[in-house]
Design an enzyme around this catalytic site. Structure first.
Site, PDB file in Angstrom:
ATOM      1  N   ALA A 107       0.872  -1.176   0.000  1.00 44.24           N
ATOM      2  CA  ALA A 107       0.000   0.000   0.000  1.00 44.24           C
ATOM      3  C   ALA A 107       0.908   1.225   0.000  1.00 44.24           C
ATOM      4  O   ALA A 107       2.057   1.162   0.460  1.00 44.24           O
ATOM      5  CB  ALA A 107      -0.873  -0.017   1.247  1.00 44.24           C
ATOM      6  N   GLY A 126       0.275  -4.941   0.816  1.00 39.86           N
ATOM      7  CA  GLY A 126      -0.934  -5.001  -0.020  1.00 39.86           C
ATOM      8  C   GLY A 126      -0.705  -5.682  -1.360  1.00 39.86           C
ATOM      9  O   GLY A 126      -1.653  -6.203  -1.951  1.00 39.86           O
ATOM     10  N   GLU A 150      -0.924  -9.232  -0.620  1.00 40.21           N
ATOM     11  CA  GLU A 150      -2.333  -9.473  -0.259  1.00 40.21           C
ATOM     12  C   GLU A 150      -3.214  -9.554  -1.509  1.00 40.21           C
ATOM     13  O   GLU A 150      -4.125 -10.367  -1.576  1.00 40.21           O
ATOM     14  CB  GLU A 150      -2.819  -8.387   0.711  1.00 40.21           C
ATOM     15  CG  GLU A 150      -2.177  -8.567   2.094  1.00 40.21           C
ATOM     16  CD  GLU A 150      -2.482  -7.421   3.034  1.00 40.21           C
ATOM     17  OE1 GLU A 150      -2.137  -6.269   2.689  1.00 40.21           O
ATOM     18  OE2 GLU A 150      -3.066  -7.657   4.107  1.00 40.21           O
ATOM     19  N   GLU A 180       4.330  -5.240   7.327  1.00 41.55           N
ATOM     20  CA  GLU A 180       3.584  -4.186   8.022  1.00 41.55           C
ATOM     21  C   GLU A 180       4.047  -3.927   9.450  1.00 41.55           C
ATOM     22  O   GLU A 180       4.044  -2.787   9.913  1.00 41.55           O
ATOM     23  CB  GLU A 180       2.080  -4.508   8.027  1.00 41.55           C
ATOM     24  CG  GLU A 180       1.403  -4.287   6.679  1.00 41.55           C
ATOM     25  CD  GLU A 180       1.507  -5.447   5.724  1.00 41.55           C
ATOM     26  OE1 GLU A 180       2.262  -6.402   5.994  1.00 41.55           O
ATOM     27  OE2 GLU A 180       0.832  -5.407   4.676  1.00 41.55           O
TER      28      GLU A 180
HETATM   29  N1  COA Z   1       4.603   3.138  -0.610  1.00 43.73           N
HETATM   30  C1  COA Z   1       4.994   4.299  -1.153  1.00 43.73           C
HETATM   31  N2  COA Z   1       6.109   4.435  -1.886  1.00 43.73           N
HETATM   32  C2  COA Z   1       6.842   3.330  -2.080  1.00 43.73           C
HETATM   33  C3  COA Z   1       6.502   2.077  -1.546  1.00 43.73           C
HETATM   34  C4  COA Z   1       5.300   2.005  -0.783  1.00 43.73           C
HETATM   35  N3  COA Z   1       4.874   0.865  -0.263  1.00 43.73           N
HETATM   36  N4  COA Z   1       7.448   1.177  -1.897  1.00 43.73           N
HETATM   37  C5  COA Z   1       8.357   1.829  -2.640  1.00 43.73           C
HETATM   38  N5  COA Z   1       8.004   3.142  -2.754  1.00 43.73           N
HETATM   39  C6  COA Z   1       8.713   4.206  -3.463  1.00 43.73           C
HETATM   40  C7  COA Z   1       9.931   4.680  -2.684  1.00 43.73           C
HETATM   41  O1  COA Z   1       9.541   5.617  -1.704  1.00 43.73           O
HETATM   42  C8  COA Z   1      10.751   5.282  -3.790  1.00 43.73           C
HETATM   43  O2  COA Z   1      10.188   6.536  -4.133  1.00 43.73           O
HETATM   44  P1  COA Z   1      11.135   7.824  -4.382  1.00 43.73           P
HETATM   45  O3  COA Z   1      12.025   7.414  -5.531  1.00 43.73           O
HETATM   46  O4  COA Z   1      10.179   8.904  -4.719  1.00 43.73           O
HETATM   47  O5  COA Z   1      11.904   8.011  -3.119  1.00 43.73           O
HETATM   48  C9  COA Z   1      10.479   4.349  -4.982  1.00 43.73           C
HETATM   49  O6  COA Z   1       9.250   3.697  -4.667  1.00 43.73           O
HETATM   50  C10 COA Z   1      11.568   3.303  -5.173  1.00 43.73           C
HETATM   51  O7  COA Z   1      11.723   2.589  -3.952  1.00 43.73           O
HETATM   52  P2  COA Z   1      13.128   2.402  -3.190  1.00 43.73           P
HETATM   53  O8  COA Z   1      12.848   2.169  -1.762  1.00 43.73           O
HETATM   54  O9  COA Z   1      14.039   3.520  -3.551  1.00 43.73           O
HETATM   55  O10 COA Z   1      13.639   1.078  -3.916  1.00 43.73           O
HETATM   56  P3  COA Z   1      14.671   0.001  -3.310  1.00 43.73           P
HETATM   57  O11 COA Z   1      15.020  -0.892  -4.437  1.00 43.73           O
HETATM   58  O12 COA Z   1      15.744   0.669  -2.575  1.00 43.73           O
HETATM   59  O13 COA Z   1      13.813  -0.839  -2.232  1.00 43.73           O
HETATM   60  C11 COA Z   1      11.860  -2.013  -1.415  1.00 43.73           C
HETATM   61  C12 COA Z   1      12.733  -1.638  -2.642  1.00 43.73           C
HETATM   62  C13 COA Z   1      10.634  -2.738  -1.949  1.00 43.73           C
HETATM   63  C14 COA Z   1      12.649  -2.929  -0.506  1.00 43.73           C
HETATM   64  C15 COA Z   1      11.472  -0.732  -0.662  1.00 43.73           C
HETATM   65  O14 COA Z   1      10.917   0.196  -1.599  1.00 43.73           O
HETATM   66  C16 COA Z   1      10.459  -0.942   0.428  1.00 43.73           C
HETATM   67  O15 COA Z   1      10.785  -1.454   1.475  1.00 43.73           O
HETATM   68  N6  COA Z   1       9.182  -0.490   0.195  1.00 43.73           N
HETATM   69  C17 COA Z   1       8.153  -0.536   1.195  1.00 43.73           C
HETATM   70  C18 COA Z   1       7.626  -1.935   1.371  1.00 43.73           C
HETATM   71  C19 COA Z   1       6.558  -1.985   2.440  1.00 43.73           C
HETATM   72  O16 COA Z   1       6.802  -1.772   3.610  1.00 43.73           O
HETATM   73  N7  COA Z   1       5.328  -2.294   2.010  1.00 43.73           N
HETATM   74  C20 COA Z   1       4.220  -2.475   2.892  1.00 43.73           C
HETATM   75  C21 COA Z   1       3.407  -1.266   2.995  1.00 43.73           C
HETATM   76  S1  COA Z   1       2.068  -1.488   4.087  1.00 43.73           S
END
Ligand code: COA
Length: 260
Positions: free
Chosen positions: A66, A112, A115, A135
């Site tokens: 999400a 999500g 999910e 989460e």
């Molecule tokens: N919500 C909002 N933005 C998200 C996102 C999310 N769940 N997941 C990734 N993004 C965005 C990042 O903020 C980043 O945006 P920016 O370039 O404007 O800063 C872009 O997507 C790229 O992500 P980034 O984190 O730079 O890539 P990465 O390869 O370093 O890491 C992940 C990849 C998937 C490990 C990391 O993005 C992450 O942990 N995301 C969140 C996962 C999460 O907790 N999801 C559950 C949500 S309830």
């Protein structure tokens, strides 16, 4: 309807729904959830569509969860509503969708994203896919069905561990856990999903809808799945597909199901 966050294409009975926010790793914001709802509604009413394949655009992510930026300052009531509305318009809707929904997991499927993949009827992952429900690392719990569907698919102990550690598993571990049915090289993922869709489309779509209902009934506490099976089995005898399927078999020819 014009979509901003998803791409919808139809070809030979398959509706391809692709989440298309690659710069945000296809994170699910509210607008995307609404668009997905609309796209599924269109697929439900469109008689040409028999199977839905859902995937993410780009090579990195299916859906990275999400959209965290959208709910960072939500109140408890707003949080409850976010979850309830999501269940209602997308996750439960997909699970009970009357046509087969295949999730083609092409990269990160987190929160999500996993999910939504779990709400689909089954999942195929590319070798680079990573899956998890992180989460609790944000001070939350999964809110789009993850606590329920992950346990159903991988068992309680594994679901507990995955959710408590907020860790990710790779595609092969997901295969071992029965979270996905198949793992393919990334460039073959959609083609592989299409091959399964083609096999499905040889069969009676009316019977398949009934089978989805009966299988899902096993996971509903308030209904007896066996009763639903008996009812749906009986109903099948009244369909034109049944007449065609049995007559084709008895006459040693390939069935051409009218879908009624
Ligand atoms: N919500 C909002 N933005 C998200 C996102 C999310 N769940 N997941 C990734 N993004 C965005 C990042 O903020 C980043 O945006 P920016 O370039 O404007 O800063 C872009 O997507 C790229 O992500 P980034 O984190 O730079 O890539 P990465 O390869 O370093 O890491 C992940 C990849 C998937 C490990 C990391 O993005 C992450 O942990 N995301 C969140 C996962 C999460 O907790 N999801 C559950 C949500 S309830």
């Amino acid at each position: 309807m014009e979509f901003e966050n998803i791409i919808v294409e139809a070809e030979e009975g398959i509706q391809y729904i692709t989440i298309n926010r690659p710069s945000k790793l296809n994170a699910l914001n509210k607008a995307t959830i609404k668009e997905l709802h609309e796209a599924f509604k269109d697929a439900e009413t469109d008689k040409e569509i028999k199977v839905v394949i859902i995937s993410g655009s780009g090579e990195k992510a299916f859906i990275a969860g999400a959209d965290i930026s959208e709910f960072a300052d939500f109140s408890t009531e707003e949080g409850r509503q976010l979850s309830a509305e999501g269940h209602d318009i997308l996750f439960d809707y997909v699970e009970n969708f009357p046509k087969p929904v295949i999730a083609a997991i092409n990269g990160f499927a987190l929160g999500g994203g996993l999910e939504l993949a779990m709400a689909a009827h089954f999942r195929i992952a590319s070798e680079n896919a990573k899956m998890g429900l992180p989460e609790v690392s944000l001070g939350l719990i999964p809110g789009y069905g993850g606590t329920q569907r992950l346990s159903q698919l991988v068992g309680k102990g594994r679901a507990m561990e995955m959710i408590m550690t907020a860790g990710m598993i790779d595609a092969n571990q997901a295969l071992q856990y029965n979270l996905v049915n198949h793992v393919t090289p990334q460039e073959e993922l959609i083609e592989f999903a299409e091959k399964i869709a083609e096999k499905i489309m040889n069969n009676s779509m009316v019977a398949i809808s009934a089978a989805i209902k009966a299988i899902n009934a096993n996971f509903e506490k308030s209904v007896d799945g066996f009763e639903i099976e008996i009812k749906e089995f009986g109903k099948a005898f009244g369909t034109e597909d049944f007449k065609e399927g049995t007559s084709a078999f008895l006459n040693k020819r390939k069935a051409d199901f009218p879908g009624k």
